[in-house]
Motif scaffolding. Sequence first.
Motif, PDB file in Angstrom:
ATOM      1  N   MET A 106      27.848  -1.964 -19.026  1.00 57.99           N
ATOM      2  CA  MET A 106      26.475  -2.188 -18.602  1.00 57.99           C
ATOM      3  C   MET A 106      25.694  -2.938 -19.688  1.00 57.99           C
ATOM      4  N   LYS A 107      25.892  -2.547 -20.942  1.00 64.50           N
ATOM      5  CA  LYS A 107      25.222  -3.259 -22.043  1.00 64.50           C
ATOM      6  C   LYS A 107      25.667  -4.714 -22.095  1.00 64.50           C
ATOM      7  N   CYS A 108      26.966  -4.958 -21.907  1.00 60.66           N
ATOM      8  CA  CYS A 108      27.465  -6.336 -21.937  1.00 60.66           C
ATOM      9  C   CYS A 108      26.929  -7.156 -20.767  1.00 60.66           C
ATOM     10  N   LEU A 109      26.893  -6.556 -19.569  1.00 55.98           N
ATOM     11  CA  LEU A 109      26.383  -7.288 -18.402  1.00 55.98           C
ATOM     12  C   LEU A 109      24.890  -7.578 -18.512  1.00 55.98           C
ATOM     13  N   ASN A 110      24.145  -6.687 -19.167  1.00 54.98           N
ATOM     14  CA  ASN A 110      22.709  -6.895 -19.321  1.00 54.98           C
ATOM     15  C   ASN A 110      22.349  -7.735 -20.541  1.00 54.98           C
ATOM     16  N   TYR A 156      36.322 -13.709 -24.796  1.00 51.49           N
ATOM     17  CA  TYR A 156      36.845 -15.052 -24.551  1.00 51.49           C
ATOM     18  C   TYR A 156      35.750 -16.083 -24.311  1.00 51.49           C
ATOM     19  N   GLY A 157      34.499 -15.697 -24.480  1.00 54.07           N
ATOM     20  CA  GLY A 157      33.392 -16.635 -24.357  1.00 54.07           C
ATOM     21  C   GLY A 157      33.047 -17.018 -22.933  1.00 54.07           C
ATOM     22  N   MET A 158      33.431 -16.195 -21.980  1.00 55.15           N
ATOM     23  CA  MET A 158      33.117 -16.487 -20.581  1.00 55.15           C
ATOM     24  C   MET A 158      31.773 -15.880 -20.197  1.00 55.15           C
ATOM     25  N   LYS A 159      31.285 -16.283 -19.044  1.00 52.27           N
ATOM     26  CA  LYS A 159      29.999 -15.815 -18.559  1.00 52.27           C
ATOM     27  C   LYS A 159      30.071 -15.675 -17.045  1.00 52.27           C
ATOM     28  N   ARG A 160      29.451 -14.631 -16.498  1.00 55.88           N
ATOM     29  CA  ARG A 160      29.405 -14.445 -15.047  1.00 55.88           C
ATOM     30  C   ARG A 160      28.170 -15.148 -14.494  1.00 55.88           C
ATOM     31  N   ALA A 161      28.360 -15.793 -13.356  1.00 64.65           N
ATOM     32  CA  ALA A 161      27.242 -16.454 -12.683  1.00 64.65           C
ATOM     33  C   ALA A 161      27.522 -16.476 -11.191  1.00 64.65           C
ATOM     34  N   LYS A 162      26.463 -16.577 -10.429  1.00 64.35           N
ATOM     35  CA  LYS A 162      26.590 -16.694  -8.977  1.00 64.35           C
ATOM     36  C   LYS A 162      26.682 -18.176  -8.652  1.00 64.35           C
ATOM     37  N   VAL A 163      27.709 -18.535  -7.880  1.00 68.88           N
ATOM     38  CA  VAL A 163      27.906 -19.930  -7.485  1.00 68.88           C
ATOM     39  C   VAL A 163      27.425 -20.087  -6.049  1.00 68.88           C
ATOM     40  N   LEU A 164      26.493 -20.999  -5.861  1.00 70.19           N
ATOM     41  CA  LEU A 164      25.975 -21.281  -4.527  1.00 70.19           C
ATOM     42  C   LEU A 164      26.309 -22.723  -4.160  1.00 70.19           C
ATOM     43  N   ALA A 165      26.806 -22.890  -2.936  1.00 68.39           N
ATOM     44  CA  ALA A 165      27.152 -24.230  -2.456  1.00 68.39           C
ATOM     45  C   ALA A 165      26.019 -24.767  -1.596  1.00 68.39           C
ATOM     46  N   GLN A 166      25.733 -26.024  -1.785  1.00 74.55           N
ATOM     47  CA  GLN A 166      24.722 -26.698  -0.970  1.00 74.55           C
ATOM     48  C   GLN A 166      25.402 -27.879  -0.299  1.00 74.55           C
ATOM     49  N   ILE A 167      25.276 -27.949   1.014  1.00 73.78           N
ATOM     50  CA  ILE A 167      25.915 -29.031   1.760  1.00 73.78           C
ATOM     51  C   ILE A 167      24.995 -30.248   1.725  1.00 73.78           C
ATOM     52  N   LYS A 176      24.976  -7.397 -10.672  1.00 75.67           N
ATOM     53  CA  LYS A 176      25.445  -6.706 -11.877  1.00 75.67           C
ATOM     54  C   LYS A 176      25.981  -5.313 -11.545  1.00 75.67           C
ATOM     55  N   MET A 177      25.323  -4.613 -10.613  1.00 70.50           N
ATOM     56  CA  MET A 177      25.798  -3.277 -10.213  1.00 70.50           C
ATOM     57  C   MET A 177      27.139  -3.379  -9.480  1.00 70.50           C
ATOM     58  N   CYS A 178      27.310  -4.407  -8.662  1.00 71.79           N
ATOM     59  CA  CYS A 178      28.599  -4.617  -7.992  1.00 71.79           C
ATOM     60  C   CYS A 178      29.694  -4.934  -9.009  1.00 71.79           C
ATOM     61  N   SER A 179      29.356  -5.733 -10.013  1.00 76.95           N
ATOM     62  CA  SER A 179      30.315  -6.041 -11.073  1.00 76.95           C
ATOM     63  C   SER A 179      30.677  -4.784 -11.851  1.00 76.95           C
ATOM     64  N   LEU A 180      29.681  -3.962 -12.145  1.00 77.36           N
ATOM     65  CA  LEU A 180      29.919  -2.718 -12.870  1.00 77.36           C
ATOM     66  C   LEU A 180      30.827  -1.785 -12.064  1.00 77.36           C
ATOM     67  N   ALA A 181      30.605  -1.697 -10.769  1.00 78.76           N
ATOM     68  CA  ALA A 181      31.461  -0.865  -9.919  1.00 78.76           C
ATOM     69  C   ALA A 181      32.891  -1.379  -9.934  1.00 78.76           C
TER      70      ALA A 181
END
Length: 148
Positions: free
Chosen positions: A35-39, A51-62, A83-88
């Motif tokens: 939780m600390k890392c995600l926040n 590994y220097g990665m980051k979580r993000a939401k990807v949205l596609a636009q047509i 973030k709560m879904c990722s934590l679960a």
Amino acid sequence: STFGKMSKKVNRCVGEGLKKYSDEVCMLVTCFIEMKCLNSSSCASLSETVYGMKRAKVLAQITEPNSVSGQEFSLHPLSRKDKMCSLATLVIIPYLKQRLDKTYEKLRDFFSERRDGGLNAGSSSEHSSSLNSAFAQYGANITNNNPS
């Protein structure tokens, strides 16, 4: 001294509680760390941060309706729900799997003993009481066999 005896009793009780609920304590510590890392500003799990990665939401636009390649992707920060879904996914699902695996092992051991003649077959009430005693005995063996 009285304080020394009391502190030994408290330490013994805490130690027994940690042995009995070690899976739950481990899950809570892992949950707190993730939780600390995600926040944090990196918004990633602990291993992803290494590994220097980051979580993000990807949205596609047509951009072109009838084209396969006519999509543009944009990155957005994770919402609280994301973030709560990722934590679960990182903590709760592995914990539940571990608990189910342990329960499966207990039941498999119990029924293999029963099949091999270790327990006498009887009525369903005898069966349920023998199953309860098998679980109680298994739990006692776990707590007695753990090295201090």
